[in-house]
Design a protein around this motif. Structure first.
Motif, PDB file in Angstrom:
ATOM      1  N   ALA A 121       0.834  -1.207  -0.086  1.00 42.17           N
ATOM      2  CA  ALA A 121       0.119   0.015   0.112  1.00 42.17           C
ATOM      3  C   ALA A 121       0.962   1.306   0.027  1.00 42.17           C
ATOM      4  O   ALA A 121       2.126   1.386   0.342  1.00 42.17           O
ATOM      5  CB  ALA A 121      -0.975  -0.205   1.100  1.00 42.17           C
ATOM      6  N   VAL A 122       0.240   2.296  -0.505  1.00 42.90           N
ATOM      7  CA  VAL A 122       0.894   3.840  -0.215  1.00 42.90           C
ATOM      8  C   VAL A 122      -0.065   4.410   1.181  1.00 42.90           C
ATOM      9  O   VAL A 122      -1.274   4.760   0.863  1.00 42.90           O
ATOM     10  CB  VAL A 122       0.697   4.644  -1.529  1.00 42.90           C
ATOM     11  CG1 VAL A 122       1.421   5.981  -1.278  1.00 42.90           C
ATOM     12  CG2 VAL A 122       1.461   3.976  -2.646  1.00 42.90           C
ATOM     13  N   ILE A 123       0.705   4.885   1.906  1.00 46.58           N
ATOM     14  CA  ILE A 123       0.042   5.438   3.208  1.00 46.58           C
ATOM     15  C   ILE A 123       0.445   6.856   3.426  1.00 46.58           C
ATOM     16  O   ILE A 123       1.709   7.080   3.377  1.00 46.58           O
ATOM     17  CB  ILE A 123       0.175   4.551   4.640  1.00 46.58           C
ATOM     18  CG1 ILE A 123      -0.226   3.058   4.456  1.00 46.58           C
ATOM     19  CG2 ILE A 123      -0.208   5.329   5.594  1.00 46.58           C
ATOM     20  CD1 ILE A 123       0.959   2.233   3.751  1.00 46.58           C
ATOM     21  N   TYR A 124      -0.474   7.717   3.609  1.00 46.79           N
ATOM     22  CA  TYR A 124      -0.135   9.136   3.799  1.00 46.79           C
ATOM     23  C   TYR A 124      -0.654   9.662   4.997  1.00 46.79           C
ATOM     24  O   TYR A 124      -1.420   9.355   5.800  1.00 46.79           O
ATOM     25  CB  TYR A 124      -1.375   9.728   2.683  1.00 46.79           C
ATOM     26  CG  TYR A 124      -1.327  11.224   2.679  1.00 46.79           C
ATOM     27  CD1 TYR A 124      -0.553  12.015   1.518  1.00 46.79           C
ATOM     28  CD2 TYR A 124      -1.772  12.091   3.654  1.00 46.79           C
ATOM     29  CE1 TYR A 124      -0.611  13.213   1.232  1.00 46.79           C
ATOM     30  CE2 TYR A 124      -1.549  13.650   3.462  1.00 46.79           C
ATOM     31  CZ  TYR A 124      -1.073  14.058   2.127  1.00 46.79           C
ATOM     32  OH  TYR A 124      -0.963  15.398   2.125  1.00 46.79           O
ATOM     33  N   GLN A 125       0.754  10.240   5.598  1.00 54.41           N
ATOM     34  CA  GLN A 125       0.673  10.472   7.144  1.00 54.41           C
ATOM     35  C   GLN A 125       0.110  12.030   7.055  1.00 54.41           C
ATOM     36  O   GLN A 125       0.307  13.076   6.223  1.00 54.41           O
ATOM     37  CB  GLN A 125       2.020  10.703   7.572  1.00 54.41           C
ATOM     38  CG  GLN A 125       2.037  11.005   8.728  1.00 54.41           C
ATOM     39  CD  GLN A 125       3.441  11.379   9.577  1.00 54.41           C
ATOM     40  OE1 GLN A 125       4.552  11.365   8.691  1.00 54.41           O
ATOM     41  NE2 GLN A 125       3.632  11.954  10.483  1.00 54.41           N
ATOM     42  N   VAL A 126      -0.967  12.125   7.987  1.00 52.26           N
ATOM     43  CA  VAL A 126      -1.762  13.412   8.183  1.00 52.26           C
ATOM     44  C   VAL A 126      -1.143  13.789   9.640  1.00 52.26           C
ATOM     45  O   VAL A 126      -1.422  12.956  10.506  1.00 52.26           O
ATOM     46  CB  VAL A 126      -3.230  13.268   7.993  1.00 52.26           C
ATOM     47  CG1 VAL A 126      -3.945  14.457   8.539  1.00 52.26           C
ATOM     48  CG2 VAL A 126      -3.634  13.098   6.915  1.00 52.26           C
ATOM     49  N   TYR A 127      -0.717  15.244   9.542  1.00 51.88           N
ATOM     50  CA  TYR A 127      -0.290  15.485  10.788  1.00 51.88           C
ATOM     51  C   TYR A 127      -1.416  16.468  11.123  1.00 51.88           C
ATOM     52  O   TYR A 127      -1.508  17.772  10.415  1.00 51.88           O
ATOM     53  CB  TYR A 127       1.054  16.394  10.792  1.00 51.88           C
ATOM     54  CG  TYR A 127       1.577  16.636  12.038  1.00 51.88           C
ATOM     55  CD1 TYR A 127       1.886  15.863  13.095  1.00 51.88           C
ATOM     56  CD2 TYR A 127       1.631  18.163  12.457  1.00 51.88           C
ATOM     57  CE1 TYR A 127       2.778  16.249  14.200  1.00 51.88           C
ATOM     58  CE2 TYR A 127       2.077  18.506  13.695  1.00 51.88           C
ATOM     59  CZ  TYR A 127       2.676  17.455  14.402  1.00 51.88           C
ATOM     60  OH  TYR A 127       3.203  17.865  15.627  1.00 51.88           O
ATOM     61  N   PRO A 128      -2.521  16.180  11.848  1.00 50.67           N
ATOM     62  CA  PRO A 128      -3.638  16.852  11.797  1.00 50.67           C
ATOM     63  C   PRO A 128      -3.853  18.408  12.045  1.00 50.67           C
ATOM     64  O   PRO A 128      -4.450  19.071  11.724  1.00 50.67           O
ATOM     65  CB  PRO A 128      -4.621  16.300  12.885  1.00 50.67           C
ATOM     66  CG  PRO A 128      -3.755  15.410  13.540  1.00 50.67           C
ATOM     67  CD  PRO A 128      -2.572  15.187  12.866  1.00 50.67           C
ATOM     68  N   ARG A 129      -2.801  18.866  13.263  1.00 53.22           N
ATOM     69  CA  ARG A 129      -2.987  20.277  13.589  1.00 53.22           C
ATOM     70  C   ARG A 129      -2.183  21.209  12.496  1.00 53.22           C
ATOM     71  O   ARG A 129      -2.214  22.374  12.530  1.00 53.22           O
ATOM     72  CB  ARG A 129      -1.896  20.303  14.775  1.00 53.22           C
ATOM     73  CG  ARG A 129      -2.604  19.807  15.782  1.00 53.22           C
ATOM     74  CD  ARG A 129      -1.885  19.707  17.307  1.00 53.22           C
ATOM     75  NE  ARG A 129      -2.409  19.291  18.200  1.00 53.22           N
ATOM     76  CZ  ARG A 129      -2.606  18.051  18.554  1.00 53.22           C
ATOM     77  NH1 ARG A 129      -2.399  16.865  17.903  1.00 53.22           N
ATOM     78  NH2 ARG A 129      -3.428  17.738  19.648  1.00 53.22           N
ATOM     79  N   SER A 130      -1.575  20.626  11.522  1.00 49.49           N
ATOM     80  CA  SER A 130      -0.941  21.349  10.098  1.00 49.49           C
ATOM     81  C   SER A 130      -1.862  20.723   8.654  1.00 49.49           C
ATOM     82  O   SER A 130      -1.320  21.549   7.887  1.00 49.49           O
ATOM     83  CB  SER A 130       0.243  20.830  10.158  1.00 49.49           C
ATOM     84  OG  SER A 130       1.136  21.361  11.340  1.00 49.49           O
ATOM     85  N   PHE A 131      -2.925  20.096   8.801  1.00 48.94           N
ATOM     86  CA  PHE A 131      -3.280  19.541   7.682  1.00 48.94           C
ATOM     87  C   PHE A 131      -4.309  20.690   7.181  1.00 48.94           C
ATOM     88  O   PHE A 131      -4.262  20.947   6.061  1.00 48.94           O
ATOM     89  CB  PHE A 131      -3.833  18.136   7.819  1.00 48.94           C
ATOM     90  CG  PHE A 131      -4.395  17.635   6.594  1.00 48.94           C
ATOM     91  CD1 PHE A 131      -3.568  17.239   5.505  1.00 48.94           C
ATOM     92  CD2 PHE A 131      -5.593  17.321   6.303  1.00 48.94           C
ATOM     93  CE1 PHE A 131      -3.817  16.349   4.417  1.00 48.94           C
ATOM     94  CE2 PHE A 131      -6.167  16.764   5.018  1.00 48.94           C
ATOM     95  CZ  PHE A 131      -5.139  16.329   4.127  1.00 48.94           C
ATOM     96  N   ALA A 132      -5.548  20.731   7.711  1.00 48.88           N
ATOM     97  CA  ALA A 132      -6.742  21.727   7.535  1.00 48.88           C
ATOM     98  C   ALA A 132      -7.429  22.179   8.654  1.00 48.88           C
ATOM     99  O   ALA A 132      -7.495  21.147   9.536  1.00 48.88           O
ATOM    100  CB  ALA A 132      -7.735  21.065   6.476  1.00 48.88           C
ATOM    101  N   ASP A 133      -7.948  23.288   8.554  1.00 48.88           N
ATOM    102  CA  ASP A 133      -8.367  23.956   9.944  1.00 48.88           C
ATOM    103  C   ASP A 133      -9.994  24.439   9.382  1.00 48.88           C
ATOM    104  O   ASP A 133     -10.231  25.215   8.662  1.00 48.88           O
ATOM    105  CB  ASP A 133      -7.586  25.039  10.486  1.00 48.88           C
ATOM    106  CG  ASP A 133      -8.398  26.101  11.432  1.00 48.88           C
ATOM    107  OD1 ASP A 133      -9.264  25.460  12.101  1.00 48.88           O
ATOM    108  OD2 ASP A 133      -7.886  27.315  11.561  1.00 48.88           O
ATOM    109  N   ALA A 134     -10.681  23.424  10.008  1.00 49.30           N
ATOM    110  CA  ALA A 134     -12.256  23.637   9.606  1.00 49.30           C
ATOM    111  C   ALA A 134     -12.895  24.753  10.345  1.00 49.30           C
ATOM    112  O   ALA A 134     -13.931  25.375   9.866  1.00 49.30           O
ATOM    113  CB  ALA A 134     -13.039  22.494   9.803  1.00 49.30           C
ATOM    114  N   ASP A 135     -12.595  25.233  11.726  1.00 49.02           N
ATOM    115  CA  ASP A 135     -13.212  26.207  12.475  1.00 49.02           C
ATOM    116  C   ASP A 135     -12.402  27.331  12.695  1.00 49.02           C
ATOM    117  O   ASP A 135     -13.119  28.461  13.311  1.00 49.02           O
ATOM    118  CB  ASP A 135     -13.379  25.268  13.930  1.00 49.02           C
ATOM    119  CG  ASP A 135     -12.106  25.147  14.745  1.00 49.02           C
ATOM    120  OD1 ASP A 135     -11.043  25.430  14.447  1.00 49.02           O
ATOM    121  OD2 ASP A 135     -12.021  24.487  15.876  1.00 49.02           O
ATOM    122  N   GLY A 136     -11.541  27.873  11.887  1.00 50.65           N
ATOM    123  CA  GLY A 136     -10.986  28.846  11.812  1.00 50.65           C
ATOM    124  C   GLY A 136     -10.112  29.396  13.079  1.00 50.65           C
ATOM    125  O   GLY A 136      -9.568  30.627  13.264  1.00 50.65           O
TER     126      GLY A 136
END
Length: 551
Positions: free
Chosen positions: A15-30
């Motif tokens: 497989a190809v696995i993509y690491q998401v560092y959640p605090r730096s990926f996308a901010d939904a609440d601004g």
């Protein structure tokens, strides 16, 4: 075509696995901090990219003393990042898009805000609550000296004194007290944690500090003397499995116990070890009755040199075969300088000195770095086994080496007396759009400042753009899934110096020119090249370029 669907319990092997560092990926609440809803809203980016799974770095309640690896509750979501309902929605959407979900599990330590540790502090010396951690009286006439000379990975002593005079062990930050894995309650609680997330649909686990759980707590504690606090150099200077707190033989009993939990599910849950140990020892963590896979850090640390890369590839494939596992490959993650910068640094570069100079000594040629990074990526994706990508590498992001000191968040900076800059430069939030206060990361600013150059790297700038790094990744991953079959690799004979050339099943081949001069292109249909070739039929492969060739 390799079956990576839920029907195949061995989907993880290729497989190809993509690491998401959640605090730096996308901010939904601004609020400037990435969150779980932000991940969910951007999952189509991953499905369009063509990866098979996402690995979610820690999202648990945390003070962020170590970027989320100081966990206050292993079975909840940090309120700043969302709720368990948000997490469930993310897993459901990922599965709808055909993506597996792997979560970070942090078993070596907790946060000092964990209920267990707060209870241990209240209970006092000799209490059952303290037995879950590693508390010891100090040395010296009044117990004023640490119990041993063990060192923290972040610098300084690995012992912290509490008001009643005892000391507790923390191999990382003082806010991360180490658990005592000789304690039955600790083992039972983590089995509960594994089941908690597996029951919520999680497909696998990345095990943080997998080599650190077992410690030699025999009294008196053994000093390490002049052994380094961390790294393979320390482990290579002691008999295998005997270091006081790294890579001890007893740690494997823990993972054999975990394997029983994983195999109780259908399909069985997967796991991969983060184990910074000498290459041959890595395979022990990847055995089928333990975690199944382990990160291949010697490959990540390899210089841009054909002979050295070939040696490390051969060693990694042999180690994986010996363990009955598949190999893993990685070029970047949240702990190292991004490979678009690292691969063009001179081999003798002191990484910390380079970061302290703001990336100016030596200066990095970003164009040369990106060219080399793209070549390294196609080489990695052609190898047998699983490839782990780090968020933003599909955009060609370089290291942000010139972050101002006032912006630094990594505890390494303060814990080393502001002498080691730390890992913030690879954790700067992603750019999604070419403008806006945080380039589409969120509605406002970002928790780490993004350079203006990020605008040109944004997803918006690269999507659909011929020759862009994002489109190279999309094309490579689409081709890889069509071409990949089996785990065999055959090295080509009579390869020019500075060149790696091997064949895979179905007759497709990968050739990488790591030299500083063009080399003859082997015969075959050109499927993809990391650098657009000005004259594809000219029969030459430029320097720092990888090509995939059909039969």
């Amino acid at each position: 075509m390799t079956d990576l669907s839920s029907r195949n319990p061995d989907w993880w092997r290729q497989a190809v696995i993509y690491q998401v560092y959640p605090r730096s990926f996308a901010d939904a609440d601004g609020d400037g901090l990435g969150d779980i809803r932000g991940v969910t809203e951007r999952l189509t980016h991953l499905s369009t990219l063509g990866v098979d799974a996402l690995w979610l770095s820690p999202f648990y309640p945390s003070e962020l003393a170590d970027g989320g690896y100081d966990v206050a509750d292993h079975r909840d979501v940090d309120p700043r990042l969302g709720t368990l309902a948000d997490f469930d929605a993310m897993v459901a959407e990922a599965h709808r898009l055909g993506l597996k979900v792997i979560v970070d599990i942090v078993p070596n330590h907790t946060s000092h805000r964990h209920l267990w540790f707060e209870e241990a502090l209240r209970a006092g010396p000799g209490s059952p609550a303290r037995e879950r951690y590693v508390f010891r009286p100090g040395k010296g006439k009044h117990g004023e000296l640490p119990p041993s000379d063990w060192q923290s990975v972040f610098g300084g002593s690995a012992w912290q004194r509490v008001p009643d005079g005892e000391w507790y062990l923390h191999l990382f930050a003082a806010e991360q007290p180490d658990l005592n894995w000789d304690h039955d309650e600790v083992r039972a609680d983590f089995r509960t944690t594994l089941r908690f997330w597996a029951d919520r649909g999680v497909d696998g686990f990345r095990v943080d500090v997998a080599h650190g759980l077992a410690k030699d707590l025999t009294e008196p504690l053994r000093d390490i003397g002049d052994l380094a606090a961390t790294g393979e150099d320390a482990l290579e200077r002691v008999a295998p499995g005997t270091h006081p707190y790294w890579d001890r033989d007893e740690v494997h009993e823990i993972y054999r116990d975990w394997r029983k939990v994983f195999d109780a599910y259908s399909p069985s849950r997967t796991a991969v070890a983060e184990a910074w140990v000498p290459g041959p020892r890595t395979a022990l963590y990847a055995r089928p009755d333990e975690l199944g896979q382990a990160f291949n850090f010697p490959y990540l640390q390899a210089p841009w040199d054909a002979d050295e890369l070939r040696r490390r590839i051969i060693d990694a494939l042999a180690a994986a075969r010996s363990a009955g596992a598949s190999a893993t490959w990685v070029l970047s993650n949240h702990d190292v300088i991004r490979h678009a910068s690292r691969l063009v640094l001179p081999p003798d570069t002191d990484d910390n000195a380079w970061l302290l100079s703001g990336g100016r000594a030596p200066a990095v040629d970003e164009r040369a770095g990106l060219r080399r990074a793209r070549a390294a990526t196609l080489l990695m994706l052609a190898l047998p086994g699983s490839s782990y990508l780090y968020q933003g590498e599909e955009l060609g992001l370089p290291e942000v080496a010139d972050l101002p000191q006032a912006a630094l968040q990594d505890p390494i900076w303060e814990q080393t007396g502001r002498t080691r800059k730390g890992r913030d430069g690879c954790r700067v939030p992603l750019p999604w759009t070419t403008d806006g206060p945080s380039y589409g990361f969120g509605a406002g600013g970002a928790w780490l400042p993004q350079p203006e150059s990020f605008a040109s790297y944004a997803v918006e700038a690269q999507a659909g753009a011929a020759g862009s790094t994002l489109e190279l990744y999309r094309t490579a991953l689409r081709l890889r899934r069509k071409l990949l079959e089996g785990e065999r690799l055959t090295w080509a004979a009579d390869t020019p110096p500075g060149v790696l050339h091997f064949a895979r099943s179905q007759g497709w081949r990968c050739v990488t020119n790591l030299s500083d001069a063009p080399v003859p292109m082997p015969p075959g249909e050109l499927l993809l090249a990391s650098t657009p070739l000005e004259e594809p039929g000219a029969g030459v492969l430029p320097p720092d370029t990888t090509a995939w060739l059909g039969a």
